[in-house]
Motif scaffolding. Sequence first.
Motif, mmCIF file in Angstrom:
data_model
loop_
_atom_site.group_PDB
_atom_site.id
_atom_site.type_symbol
_atom_site.label_atom_id
_atom_site.label_comp_id
_atom_site.label_asym_id
_atom_site.label_seq_id
_atom_site.Cartn_x
_atom_site.Cartn_y
_atom_site.Cartn_z
ATOM 1 N N LEU A 207 0.839 -1.202 0.000
ATOM 2 C CA LEU A 207 0.000 0.000 0.000
ATOM 3 C C LEU A 207 0.873 1.250 0.000
ATOM 4 O O LEU A 207 0.664 2.191 -0.782
ATOM 5 N N GLU A 208 1.860 1.263 0.883
ATOM 6 C CA GLU A 208 2.732 2.433 1.003
ATOM 7 C C GLU A 208 3.635 2.578 -0.217
ATOM 8 O O GLU A 208 3.981 3.697 -0.618
ATOM 9 N N GLY A 209 4.003 1.447 -0.835
ATOM 10 C CA GLY A 209 4.777 1.505 -2.069
ATOM 11 C C GLY A 209 3.999 2.196 -3.172
ATOM 12 O O GLY A 209 4.538 3.024 -3.912
ATOM 13 N N VAL A 210 2.716 1.866 -3.295
ATOM 14 C CA VAL A 210 1.854 2.524 -4.284
ATOM 15 C C VAL A 210 1.796 4.024 -4.023
ATOM 16 O O VAL A 210 1.923 4.844 -4.948
ATOM 17 N N SER A 211 1.644 4.411 -2.756
ATOM 18 C CA SER A 211 1.549 5.829 -2.393
ATOM 19 C C SER A 211 2.845 6.575 -2.709
ATOM 20 O O SER A 211 2.831 7.653 -3.312
ATOM 21 N N ALA A 212 3.984 5.986 -2.307
ATOM 22 C CA ALA A 212 5.276 6.641 -2.505
ATOM 23 C C ALA A 212 5.600 6.781 -3.991
ATOM 24 O O ALA A 212 6.027 7.855 -4.446
ATOM 25 N N GLU A 213 5.407 5.711 -4.749
ATOM 26 C CA GLU A 213 5.730 5.747 -6.179
ATOM 27 C C GLU A 213 4.797 6.684 -6.935
ATOM 28 O O GLU A 213 5.246 7.424 -7.830
ATOM 29 N N SER A 214 3.521 6.680 -6.579
ATOM 30 C CA SER A 214 2.565 7.582 -7.231
ATOM 31 C C SER A 214 2.918 9.031 -6.944
ATOM 32 O O SER A 214 2.871 9.889 -7.839
ATOM 33 N N ALA A 215 3.270 9.311 -5.696
ATOM 34 C CA ALA A 215 3.649 10.684 -5.317
ATOM 35 C C ALA A 215 4.900 11.126 -6.064
ATOM 36 O O ALA A 215 4.981 12.260 -6.553
ATOM 37 N N GLY A 216 5.877 10.219 -6.171
ATOM 38 C CA GLY A 216 7.092 10.545 -6.912
ATOM 39 C C GLY A 216 6.804 10.821 -8.376
ATOM 40 O O GLY A 216 7.333 11.772 -8.957
ATOM 41 N N ALA A 217 5.949 9.993 -8.987
ATOM 42 C CA ALA A 217 5.614 10.167 -10.401
ATOM 43 C C ALA A 217 4.893 11.483 -10.645
ATOM 44 O O ALA A 217 5.190 12.201 -11.615
ATOM 45 N N VAL A 218 3.954 11.830 -9.770
ATOM 46 C CA VAL A 218 3.217 13.098 -9.909
ATOM 47 C C VAL A 218 4.171 14.284 -9.794
ATOM 48 O O VAL A 218 4.133 15.220 -10.604
ATOM 49 N N THR A 219 5.047 14.250 -8.813
ATOM 50 C CA THR A 219 6.001 15.349 -8.605
ATOM 51 C C THR A 219 6.924 15.520 -9.802
ATOM 52 O O THR A 219 7.151 16.632 -10.287
ATOM 53 N N LEU A 220 7.457 14.404 -10.312
ATOM 54 C CA LEU A 220 8.360 14.465 -11.463
ATOM 55 C C LEU A 220 7.627 14.944 -12.716
ATOM 56 O O LEU A 220 8.187 15.692 -13.525
ATOM 57 N N GLY A 221 6.383 14.522 -12.886
ATOM 58 C CA GLY A 221 5.602 14.958 -14.038
ATOM 59 C C GLY A 221 5.365 16.459 -14.021
ATOM 60 O O GLY A 221 5.489 17.138 -15.048
ATOM 61 N N ILE A 222 5.052 16.983 -12.841
ATOM 62 C CA ILE A 222 4.799 18.427 -12.717
ATOM 63 C C ILE A 222 6.073 19.229 -12.992
ATOM 64 O O ILE A 222 6.061 20.213 -13.746
ATOM 65 N N THR A 223 7.178 18.812 -12.378
ATOM 66 C CA THR A 223 8.427 19.564 -12.540
ATOM 67 C C THR A 223 8.961 19.476 -13.967
ATOM 68 O O THR A 223 9.522 20.444 -14.493
ATOM 69 N N GLU A 224 8.772 18.320 -14.638
ATOM 70 C CA GLU A 224 9.200 18.207 -16.032
ATOM 71 C C GLU A 224 8.399 19.159 -16.907
ATOM 72 O O GLU A 224 8.940 19.778 -17.828
ATOM 73 N N HIS A 225 7.110 19.277 -16.627
ATOM 74 C CA HIS A 225 6.248 20.177 -17.397
ATOM 75 C C HIS A 225 6.762 21.607 -17.358
ATOM 76 O O HIS A 225 6.687 22.341 -18.347
ATOM 77 N N PHE A 226 7.316 22.002 -16.195
ATOM 78 C CA PHE A 226 7.833 23.370 -16.051
ATOM 79 C C PHE A 226 9.336 23.476 -16.340
ATOM 80 O O PHE A 226 9.945 24.524 -16.125
ATOM 81 N N GLY A 227 9.935 22.379 -16.822
ATOM 82 C CA GLY A 227 11.335 22.425 -17.208
ATOM 83 C C GLY A 227 12.302 22.522 -16.051
ATOM 84 O O GLY A 227 13.409 23.046 -16.205
ATOM 85 N N ILE A 228 11.923 21.994 -14.887
ATOM 86 C CA ILE A 228 12.786 22.071 -13.700
ATOM 87 C C ILE A 228 13.507 20.737 -13.528
ATOM 88 O O ILE A 228 12.877 19.702 -13.316
ATOM 89 N N PRO A 229 14.847 20.726 -13.620
ATOM 90 C CA PRO A 229 15.603 19.473 -13.497
ATOM 91 C C PRO A 229 15.773 19.041 -12.039
ATOM 92 O O PRO A 229 16.805 19.257 -11.417
ATOM 93 N N VAL A 230 14.736 18.433 -11.492
ATOM 94 C CA VAL A 230 14.776 18.027 -10.091
ATOM 95 C C VAL A 230 15.440 16.665 -9.938
ATOM 96 O O VAL A 230 15.648 15.945 -10.907
#
Length: 336
Positions: A257-280
């Motif tokens: 359950l927590e793996g799903v939460s952590a990976e989903s949160a990471g994917a959402v964060t990376l998707g948002i930052t990529e959209h704005f061109g931020i190399p996080v």
Amino acid sequence: MVTTLLVIVIILAIVFDFINGFHDAANSIATIVSTKVLSPFQAVCWAAIFNFAAYFVFKDHKVADTVAKTVFAEYVTLEVVLSGLIAAIAWNLLTWYYGIPSSSSHTLIGGFAGAGMAKAASLGLSAFAAVNFAPIIKVVAFIVLAPIIGMIIAVVINLIIINISKNARPATAEKWFKRLQLVSSAALSFTHGGNDAQKVMGIIFAALVANKIVAPGSPMPEWIPLVCYTAISLGTMSGGWKIVKTMGSKITKVTSLEGVSAESAGAVTLGITEHFGIPVSTTHTITGSIIGVGLTKRVSAVRWGITYSLVWAWILTIPVSATLAAIVFAITHYVF
């Protein structure tokens, strides 16, 4: 004209991308391995497939453009790019050897900036004249913001999932969460590929501009993203097991359950930052997400001693990489 030095720079950039893949493989597969959803070999193959799949979607190259502009064009030479890559590779291998999940992104950016500063100093100018502080400030800000954003999103997702599934039978819920981990880890691998492969694309493009093979502002040659996505995918397939152990179990014990939460949160964060061109940093993001799922249980569920050592590695990455690059530049400048 293609020179021997340009060929060396491109080869080193591809090597760095490969190392980035196995160094950061843990980001995508740590939780899915620790929860035994997939075996280590199955997990790296799964992650590599979705690393490369990003090639077909991420076509705007905003992150690559940001990285390429870290150093002002007039200070970018092949010696500068070479020095930055050598420093970044050295720091990545050192942190991998000790199992420290540091940021490949910040290593590369720090090395590039440090070499550019050394170039400016060699011309008798202020070292800071070479650095474009607009993208650097964004990168530094997200050293702090990326793990915090990942942590907050992970807490929210975890609490939502807990409340939705609170009446489900434990065995049934566990079966579904293990299936969902395949989806969440694929999403994380996909956004990781889209974010991290672009950083090396930006460096190779800067080298081509410095060698006057392509003009500034021209479209990126298609072979660059194809080679970079291939290299990071092959690197991911080679593993990175020391860091997997740190990410998958030493920060906090993670359930499906927590793996799903952590990976989903990471994917959402990376998707948002990529959209704005931020190399996080993918590493910072998923670490924050794992801490977030630990905090939903209790504060003591997070092994803060390990977390503090990771934070120190994050703080040191850019200045150490910059210093190494400046030293390498001094040597290469003398040689070439």
